[in-house]
Design a protein around this motif. Structure first.
Motif, short mmCIF file in Angstrom:
data_model
loop_
_atom_site.label_atom_id
_atom_site.label_comp_id
_atom_site.label_asym_id
_atom_site.label_seq_id
_atom_site.Cartn_x
_atom_site.Cartn_y
_atom_site.Cartn_z
N MET A 1 -4.81 -1.42 -14.29
CA MET A 1 -4.94 -0.87 -12.94
C MET A 1 -6.02 0.19 -12.90
SD MET A 1 -1.13 -0.54 -11.38
CE MET A 1 -1.78 -0.12 -9.79
N ASN A 2 -6.71 0.26 -11.79
CA ASN A 2 -7.68 1.32 -11.58
C ASN A 2 -7.74 1.63 -10.10
OD1 ASN A 2 -9.72 3.09 -12.64
ND2 ASN A 2 -11.22 1.79 -11.57
N LYS A 3 -7.63 2.89 -9.77
CA LYS A 3 -7.68 3.35 -8.37
C LYS A 3 -6.76 2.54 -7.47
CE LYS A 3 -12.21 5.40 -8.67
NZ LYS A 3 -13.63 5.11 -8.59
N GLY A 4 -5.56 2.30 -7.92
CA GLY A 4 -4.57 1.66 -7.08
C GLY A 4 -4.70 0.16 -6.93
N GLU A 5 -5.57 -0.44 -7.72
CA GLU A 5 -5.73 -1.89 -7.63
C GLU A 5 -5.63 -2.50 -9.02
OE1 GLU A 5 -9.53 -1.82 -5.79
OE2 GLU A 5 -8.70 -2.30 -3.81
N ILE A 6 -5.25 -3.78 -9.04
CA ILE A 6 -5.25 -4.48 -10.32
C ILE A 6 -6.65 -5.02 -10.56
CG2 ILE A 6 -4.39 -6.50 -11.54
CD1 ILE A 6 -1.67 -5.95 -10.35
N VAL A 7 -7.25 -4.60 -11.67
CA VAL A 7 -8.64 -4.97 -11.90
C VAL A 7 -8.80 -5.98 -13.02
CG1 VAL A 7 -9.72 -2.92 -10.92
CG2 VAL A 7 -8.86 -2.86 -13.26
N ASN B 1 -3.24 -2.46 -1.19
CA ASN B 1 -3.09 -3.92 -1.03
C ASN B 1 -2.75 -4.63 -2.35
OD1 ASN B 1 -3.81 -3.48 1.60
ND2 ASN B 1 -5.99 -3.82 1.17
N LEU B 2 -1.70 -4.17 -2.94
CA LEU B 2 -1.38 -4.68 -4.27
C LEU B 2 -0.52 -5.93 -4.22
CD1 LEU B 2 -1.63 -3.55 -7.35
CD2 LEU B 2 0.79 -3.07 -7.02
N ASN B 3 -0.95 -6.95 -4.94
CA ASN B 3 -0.12 -8.14 -5.14
C ASN B 3 0.15 -8.25 -6.63
OD1 ASN B 3 0.16 -9.54 -2.49
ND2 ASN B 3 -2.07 -9.32 -2.57
N PHE B 4 1.42 -8.29 -6.95
CA PHE B 4 1.77 -8.21 -8.37
C PHE B 4 3.16 -8.80 -8.53
CE2 PHE B 4 4.03 -5.35 -11.49
CZ PHE B 4 3.40 -5.81 -12.61
N SER B 5 3.36 -9.60 -9.56
CA SER B 5 4.72 -10.07 -9.77
C SER B 5 5.03 -10.21 -11.24
CB SER B 5 4.95 -11.40 -9.04
OG SER B 5 4.14 -12.39 -9.63
N VAL B 6 6.31 -10.12 -11.53
CA VAL B 6 6.80 -10.22 -12.90
C VAL B 6 7.88 -11.29 -12.92
CG1 VAL B 6 7.90 -8.97 -14.79
CG2 VAL B 6 6.37 -7.76 -13.24
N SER C 1 0.85 -1.19 0.00
CA SER C 1 0.00 0.00 0.00
C SER C 1 0.88 1.23 0.00
CB SER C 1 -0.89 0.03 1.24
OG SER C 1 -1.82 -1.01 1.17
N PHE C 2 0.37 2.27 -0.62
CA PHE C 2 1.09 3.54 -0.61
C PHE C 2 0.10 4.67 -0.79
CE2 PHE C 2 3.05 7.13 -2.71
CZ PHE C 2 4.15 7.35 -1.90
N SER C 3 0.28 5.73 0.01
CA SER C 3 -0.59 6.89 -0.19
C SER C 3 0.22 8.16 -0.16
CB SER C 3 -1.68 6.93 0.87
OG SER C 3 -1.09 7.22 2.11
N TYR C 4 -0.18 9.13 -0.96
CA TYR C 4 0.53 10.41 -1.00
C TYR C 4 0.02 11.31 0.11
CZ TYR C 4 2.54 9.27 -5.51
OH TYR C 4 3.25 8.70 -6.51
N GLY C 5 -1.31 11.25 0.34
CA GLY C 5 -1.87 12.09 1.38
C GLY C 5 -2.42 11.20 2.48
N LYS C 6 -3.42 11.69 3.17
CA LYS C 6 -3.95 10.91 4.28
C LYS C 6 -4.82 9.74 3.82
CE LYS C 6 -3.88 12.48 8.89
NZ LYS C 6 -4.19 13.59 9.76
N ASP C 7 -5.86 10.09 3.07
CA ASP C 7 -6.78 9.02 2.65
C ASP C 7 -6.58 8.62 1.19
OD1 ASP C 7 -8.16 9.72 5.14
OD2 ASP C 7 -8.78 11.47 3.96
N ALA C 8 -5.80 9.44 0.48
CA ALA C 8 -5.68 9.20 -0.95
C ALA C 8 -4.72 8.04 -1.22
CB ALA C 8 -5.20 10.46 -1.65
N PHE C 9 -5.25 6.84 -1.29
CA PHE C 9 -4.41 5.70 -1.58
C PHE C 9 -4.04 5.67 -3.07
CE2 PHE C 9 -5.64 3.92 2.49
CZ PHE C 9 -4.46 3.31 2.87
N ALA C 10 -2.76 5.66 -3.36
CA ALA C 10 -2.34 5.55 -4.75
C ALA C 10 -2.24 4.08 -5.12
CB ALA C 10 -1.01 6.25 -4.95
N GLU D 1 8.83 5.04 -0.92
CA GLU D 1 8.88 3.98 0.06
C GLU D 1 7.45 3.55 0.39
OE1 GLU D 1 11.03 3.24 4.32
OE2 GLU D 1 11.56 5.03 3.18
N ALA D 2 7.17 2.27 0.34
CA ALA D 2 5.81 1.78 0.58
C ALA D 2 5.40 2.02 2.03
CB ALA D 2 5.72 0.31 0.24
N ASP D 3 4.09 2.27 2.23
CA ASP D 3 3.58 2.45 3.59
C ASP D 3 3.37 1.10 4.27
OD1 ASP D 3 3.54 5.12 3.13
OD2 ASP D 3 1.46 5.13 2.45
N GLY D 4 3.04 0.11 3.44
CA GLY D 4 2.84 -1.21 4.01
C GLY D 4 3.12 -2.28 2.97
#
Lengths: 277, 273
Positions: free
Chosen positions: A210-216, A22-27, A10-19, A55-58
């Motif tokens: 991707m859409n709104k910070g998630e893989i869709v 909970n992303l799971n992704f691999s290459v 997870s990563f966010s630039y502001g308080k609630d704005a998650f960029a 740097e990731a928040d989580g």
């Protein structure tokens, strides 16, 4: 080994704005992955996280098995290169060869080796005849190819292109995608191509939306393109050929979804001939 | 891209281009001293001869060199006018209050203008014939002794080379913003001095903003390519003093010493005034 791996990041630039949420992704190593998404979908954040620019928040991020964190950054960046969007904001030097040398100088390679790396990198992007040219006088596509060469000089295993074609004209875009495809096939460099041009994803082995910070969405490019209604909800327009397929079907010519012009032509020919009989 | 000739590299191969940048920098400093030692037009003419020789050996077209003056045209005119109108002399042609046009004043202002033009052209010769990278390498190498008193010379050199690299980019940007403001009906041209200064604001503000944004992105791009200011870097282009530089050194040193000596002792020569 996986070239890149995101575990519940997870990563966010502001308080609630998650960029990124909970992303799971691999290459996989050697893979060519296209990451598609509308503006603000978090795809550029993905690139910056992979290289430790953010740097990731989580969660945890691994590049070639190494955790991406402060003490590893140097090693990570040697192996994971990023080409950015704006062709004017990446070059450090005014002359092509000096700029390509920059990364190799930073990691303290000896002079002769840097010379070899420049030869290799410029050749790989087809700019060897512009070695002594002034960067500001090159075209956008050429500038981006120099930027790719600058990254290549570090001999990375993974190359991320963060919307590197967004500011180029169609010809410049073609130059870049050709180079990238060749690097993937011939130099076996893992490629992550971040873009909002769907047609560029055609080159990839796998596409991720991707859409709104998630893989869709995730799948082969052909699979992704066949789900056009879904794509539209994520503000992604079909490439020209997809639109044509769709239009034909709506007009009563039952063609399947294809990305191959030849194949589409054949299908149309079949439909037309069967109908005239 | 019309006005970016000052401070821009002119890419051809020549003896002067190949010269060690440290040598060129030192020559430039010595040459500027020589210009300031010149007390009359003979001295400046001697300086001009040396400059013309340098231009000839650099294969930079003379028109290109002259274009560098355009950047300081205002300064040149300002100097000329101030000195022509505010200097009294023996032969006064016209006087009104403190304004005074005299023969001596005109001669002196012409002298200053010539000196200024020489200064600008010789400095631009350095940037025409030296790539920013080798220029900063040269400066870095010459300033090396300062590292003894803990001044981070190599970081300063990096900063400078990036600044030089960004000049054409920002020039282009200025042009783009100017067009954009014009297209939206912004009154950019014409008007009096105050109006002109006002017109700069809508160009300057977006320019500065975008410069910051660029700096940010460039920083990321540098980080991504393993730049660490504290770490020791290697250099692809090492400065080496070759036999060509030795020849250049002797020729250049002889010429500049000649001009300096000429300017110092010229009073003892028999020259018509």
């Amino acid at each position: 080994m996986k070239a890149l791996e995101f575990r519940n990041v997870s990563f966010s630039y502001g308080k609630d704005a998650f960029a990124i949420r909970n992303l799971n992704f691999s290459v996989e190593e050697g893979e060519f992955v296209a990451v598609l998404g509308h503006n603000g979908s978090g795809k550029s954040t993905l690139a910056r996280l992979s290289d430790g620019l953010l740097e990731a928040d989580g969660g945890e991020i691994f590049a070639l098995g190494m955790p991406v964190e402060q003490k590893n950054l140097y090693e990570v960046r040697k192996n994971v290169g990023i080409v950015f969007q704006n062709p004017d904001n990446q070059a450090v030097a005014s002359i092509v060869e000096d700029d390509v040398a920059f990364g190799a100088e930073n990691v303290g390679l000896p002079r002769e080796e840097i010379g070899k790396r420049i030869d290799f990198a410029l050749k790989a992007v087809g700019m060897e005849t512009h070695r002594h040219a002034t960067i500001s006088r090159l075209s956008g596509g050429q500038k981006q190819r120099v930027a790719i060469a600058g990254v290549l000089a570090l001999k990375p295993k993974v190359m991320i292109l963060d919307e590197s074609t967004a500011m180029l004209d169609p010809r410049g875009r073609r130059e870049i995608t050709d180079v990238v495809l060749r690097l993937n096939k011939e130099e076996h460099i893992t490629v992550v191509l971040i873009t909002h041009f769907l047609e560029e994803a055609l080159l990839a082995d796998r596409a991720v939306v991707m859409n709104k910070g998630e893989i869709v969405m995730e799948g082969t490019p052909a699979d992704i393109f066949s789900r056009h209604e879904e794509l539209l909800t994520y503000n992604l327009a079909l490439p020209r050929i997809g639109q044509i397929c769709k239009g034909l079907r709506e007009g009563g010519i039952p063609v399947g979804d294809t990305l191959d012009v030849e194949k589409l032509a054949e299908e149309i020919a079949q439909c037309v001939s069967s109908r005239s009989i | 891209m019309k006005d970016v000739s000052f401070g821009q590299y002119y890419p051809v191969k020549s003896f002067v281009h190949n010269m060690d940048p440290r040598l060129k920098l030192l020559f430039l400093i010595a040459y500027i001293v020589a210009i300031f030692l010149a007390r009359n037009f003979y001295g400046l003419a001697a300086c001009l001869v040396v400059l013309l020789l340098a231009i000839a050996f650099s294969r930079v077209p003379i028109l290109k060199v002259l274009r560098a003056i355009r950047g300081v045209l205002f300064l040149v005119l300002f100097t000329a006018v101030i000195n022509a109108f505010f200097r009294t002399g023996e032969t006064v042609y016209w006087q009104y209050g403190i304004l005074c046009v005299s023969k001596e004043g005109i001669v002196f202002s012409a002298f200053l203008v010539c000196r200024l033009i020489l200064l600008v052209t010789c400095s631009s010769m350095l940037t025409y014939t030296t790539t920013p990278v080798s220029l900063t390498d040269g400066i870095e190498s010459l300033l090396k002794p300062l590292t003894w008193i803990k001044i981070p010379v190599h970081i300063l050199a990096d900063v400078m080379s990036i600044a030089l690299r960004m000049i054409p980019v920002l020039m282009e940007e200025t042009e783009r913003i100017r067009s954009a403001q014009k297209a939206r009906g912004g009154d950019i041209e014409g008007g009096g001095l105050i109006k002109k200064i006002r017109a700069v604001v809508p160009i300057l503000v977006p320019l500065i903003l975008s410069a910051f944004r660029r700096a940010d992105e460039l920083g990321d791009a540098m980080d991504a390519r393993c730049y660490m200011a504290s770490k020791k870097r290697t250099k692809y282009k090492k400065l080496r003093f070759t036999w060509r530089d030795l020849i250049g050194f002797f020729v250049g040193a002889a010429l500049i010493t000649g001009v300096v000596l000429f300017n110092v002792y010229e009073a003892f020569l028999w020259l018509p005034v």
